[in-house]
Design a protein around this motif. Sequence first.
Motif, mmCIF file in Angstrom:
data_model
loop_
_atom_site.group_PDB
_atom_site.id
_atom_site.type_symbol
_atom_site.label_atom_id
_atom_site.label_comp_id
_atom_site.label_asym_id
_atom_site.label_seq_id
_atom_site.Cartn_x
_atom_site.Cartn_y
_atom_site.Cartn_z
ATOM 1 N N THR A 170 -46.769 -1.800 -19.103
ATOM 2 C CA THR A 170 -47.695 -1.773 -19.754
ATOM 3 C C THR A 170 -47.615 -0.673 -20.693
ATOM 4 O OG1 THR A 170 -48.551 -3.912 -18.917
ATOM 5 C CG2 THR A 170 -49.753 -3.612 -20.984
ATOM 6 N N LEU A 171 -48.369 0.126 -20.971
ATOM 7 C CA LEU A 171 -49.321 1.532 -21.753
ATOM 8 C C LEU A 171 -47.719 2.474 -21.477
ATOM 9 C CD1 LEU A 171 -51.977 2.246 -18.464
ATOM 10 C CD2 LEU A 171 -52.210 1.623 -21.119
ATOM 11 N N TYR A 172 -46.669 2.377 -21.342
ATOM 12 C CA TYR A 172 -46.062 2.788 -21.890
ATOM 13 C C TYR A 172 -45.025 2.229 -22.815
ATOM 14 C CZ TYR A 172 -47.311 5.848 -18.112
ATOM 15 O OH TYR A 172 -48.341 6.038 -16.439
ATOM 16 N N ARG A 173 -45.687 1.004 -23.532
ATOM 17 C CA ARG A 173 -44.540 0.326 -24.606
ATOM 18 C C ARG A 173 -44.749 0.940 -25.429
ATOM 19 N NH1 ARG A 173 -42.496 -5.069 -22.896
ATOM 20 N NH2 ARG A 173 -42.917 -5.516 -25.158
ATOM 21 N N ASP A 174 -43.492 0.965 -26.692
ATOM 22 C CA ASP A 174 -43.887 1.602 -27.567
ATOM 23 C C ASP A 174 -44.689 0.601 -28.660
ATOM 24 O OD1 ASP A 174 -41.461 0.007 -28.236
ATOM 25 O OD2 ASP A 174 -40.757 1.867 -28.721
ATOM 26 N N ASP A 175 -44.953 -0.834 -28.485
ATOM 27 C CA ASP A 175 -45.092 -1.467 -29.364
ATOM 28 C C ASP A 175 -45.952 -2.822 -28.505
ATOM 29 O OD1 ASP A 175 -44.073 -2.628 -27.158
ATOM 30 O OD2 ASP A 175 -43.181 -4.089 -27.867
ATOM 31 N N ASP A 199 -34.399 -4.923 -13.619
ATOM 32 C CA ASP A 199 -35.176 -6.068 -14.491
ATOM 33 C C ASP A 199 -33.845 -6.693 -14.614
ATOM 34 O OD1 ASP A 199 -37.221 -6.795 -15.930
ATOM 35 O OD2 ASP A 199 -35.725 -4.988 -18.067
ATOM 36 N N ASP A 200 -35.015 -8.067 -14.538
ATOM 37 C CA ASP A 200 -33.905 -9.456 -15.707
ATOM 38 C C ASP A 200 -33.093 -8.658 -17.146
ATOM 39 O OD1 ASP A 200 -36.218 -9.308 -17.646
ATOM 40 O OD2 ASP A 200 -36.711 -11.422 -17.247
ATOM 41 N N VAL A 201 -33.288 -8.661 -17.543
ATOM 42 C CA VAL A 201 -32.514 -8.714 -18.935
ATOM 43 C C VAL A 201 -32.757 -7.062 -19.781
ATOM 44 C CG1 VAL A 201 -31.786 -9.305 -20.861
ATOM 45 C CG2 VAL A 201 -33.489 -11.183 -19.163
ATOM 46 N N LEU A 202 -31.447 -6.637 -19.612
ATOM 47 C CA LEU A 202 -30.966 -5.830 -20.629
ATOM 48 C C LEU A 202 -30.904 -6.392 -22.445
ATOM 49 C CD1 LEU A 202 -31.250 -2.840 -20.977
ATOM 50 C CD2 LEU A 202 -28.785 -2.527 -20.162
ATOM 51 N N TYR A 203 -31.422 -5.384 -22.768
ATOM 52 C CA TYR A 203 -31.921 -6.030 -24.576
ATOM 53 C C TYR A 203 -31.552 -5.042 -25.020
ATOM 54 C CZ TYR A 203 -33.376 -8.586 -29.189
ATOM 55 O OH TYR A 203 -32.994 -9.547 -30.605
ATOM 56 N N THR A 204 -32.772 -4.523 -25.886
ATOM 57 C CA THR A 204 -33.057 -2.773 -26.622
ATOM 58 C C THR A 204 -32.766 -2.290 -25.739
ATOM 59 O OG1 THR A 204 -35.432 -3.216 -27.059
ATOM 60 C CG2 THR A 204 -33.671 -4.603 -28.221
ATOM 61 N N ARG A 225 -35.620 -0.755 -24.564
ATOM 62 C CA ARG A 225 -37.237 -0.290 -24.981
ATOM 63 C C ARG A 225 -37.498 -0.384 -23.986
ATOM 64 N NH1 ARG A 225 -37.591 1.521 -29.789
ATOM 65 N NH2 ARG A 225 -36.593 1.805 -30.880
ATOM 66 N N THR A 226 -37.775 -1.069 -22.680
ATOM 67 C CA THR A 226 -38.425 -1.795 -21.605
ATOM 68 C C THR A 226 -37.832 -0.726 -20.586
ATOM 69 O OG1 THR A 226 -38.540 -4.506 -21.932
ATOM 70 C CG2 THR A 226 -38.825 -3.696 -19.465
ATOM 71 N N VAL A 227 -36.768 -0.267 -20.413
ATOM 72 C CA VAL A 227 -36.623 0.582 -19.431
ATOM 73 C C VAL A 227 -37.097 1.693 -19.488
ATOM 74 C CG1 VAL A 227 -33.883 1.673 -18.532
ATOM 75 C CG2 VAL A 227 -34.290 -0.532 -18.692
ATOM 76 N N ARG A 228 -36.967 2.078 -20.988
ATOM 77 C CA ARG A 228 -36.944 3.509 -21.151
ATOM 78 C C ARG A 228 -38.995 3.869 -20.996
ATOM 79 N NH1 ARG A 228 -41.226 5.492 -24.225
ATOM 80 N NH2 ARG A 228 -41.594 3.054 -25.262
ATOM 81 N N ALA A 229 -39.759 2.697 -21.413
ATOM 82 C CA ALA A 229 -40.888 2.742 -20.701
ATOM 83 C C ALA A 229 -41.039 3.025 -19.380
ATOM 84 C CB ALA A 229 -41.889 1.763 -21.479
ATOM 85 N N ALA A 230 -40.342 2.588 -19.141
ATOM 86 C CA ALA A 230 -40.296 2.354 -17.197
ATOM 87 C C ALA A 230 -39.575 3.703 -16.524
ATOM 88 C CB ALA A 230 -39.135 1.599 -16.814
ATOM 89 N N LEU A 231 -38.998 4.469 -17.505
ATOM 90 C CA LEU A 231 -38.385 6.076 -17.139
ATOM 91 C C LEU A 231 -39.927 6.723 -17.247
ATOM 92 C CD1 LEU A 231 -34.792 5.592 -18.786
ATOM 93 C CD2 LEU A 231 -35.672 5.562 -15.896
ATOM 94 N N LYS A 250 -28.806 -2.860 -28.085
ATOM 95 C CA LYS A 250 -29.012 -1.847 -27.497
ATOM 96 C C LYS A 250 -29.747 -1.154 -28.702
ATOM 97 C CE LYS A 250 -27.144 -2.214 -23.781
ATOM 98 N NZ LYS A 250 -26.749 -3.130 -23.692
ATOM 99 N N GLU A 251 -30.843 -0.703 -28.807
ATOM 100 C CA GLU A 251 -31.794 0.089 -29.414
ATOM 101 C C GLU A 251 -31.598 1.410 -29.625
ATOM 102 O OE1 GLU A 251 -35.494 -1.809 -31.090
ATOM 103 O OE2 GLU A 251 -34.107 -2.957 -31.903
ATOM 104 N N LEU A 252 -31.276 1.803 -27.720
ATOM 105 C CA LEU A 252 -31.612 3.344 -27.200
ATOM 106 C C LEU A 252 -30.143 3.446 -26.944
ATOM 107 C CD1 LEU A 252 -35.255 2.997 -26.150
ATOM 108 C CD2 LEU A 252 -34.154 4.511 -27.619
#
Length: 181
Positions: A72-77, A105-110, A112-118, A141-143
């Motif tokens: 949550t605290l690592y999200r860019d949105d 994770d369940d779904v890889l989309y953009t 951004r969630t994975v980047r936040a987890a890293l 993907k955006e990243l």
Amino acid sequence: MNLKTKTVIMDENKIRRSLTRIAHEIIEKNKGTQDLVLIGIRSRGVPLAHRLNEIIEQIEGHKVPEGIIDITLYRDDLSSLAEQPVLNKTEITFDLKGKNVVLIDDVLYTGRTVRAALDAMADLGRAKTVQLAVLIDRGHKELPIRADYIGKNVPTSKNEVIAVLLKETDGIDEVLIKEKP
């Protein structure tokens, strides 16, 4: 927003078979389970990590350390989510140093969630390797992030949404494609 279900792409059996295949791939790539740990990304990555660990135990005879990461605290949105976002606890009771971490994770989309987890993991220590397992890779993907283990590739349009429903959170195991009106 009311989304219309377009199609069911995975049922309980397909999800189970995909997770079994992913577990075998994880064991094979890591040459066993020594120094292997699983970390589920909240929220649906957590039950998927637990299921993978159960399958690994059936194959190898023992479970590997399992953790939960809250991004949550690592999200860019973060500012667009809510005025007071809900924080959940990261539960990692083991040292990441020298470990082969599989983020789940369940779904890889953009990406951004994975980047936040890293980013969140970087605050906890430096792992030997970090791999990514997802039930669904839907593209767009955006990243520059890709999954090492994928249950199913599902090319989607921007007006479609992938809904992963799991017994632990939703009472049923299904993956749906839904359409925005």
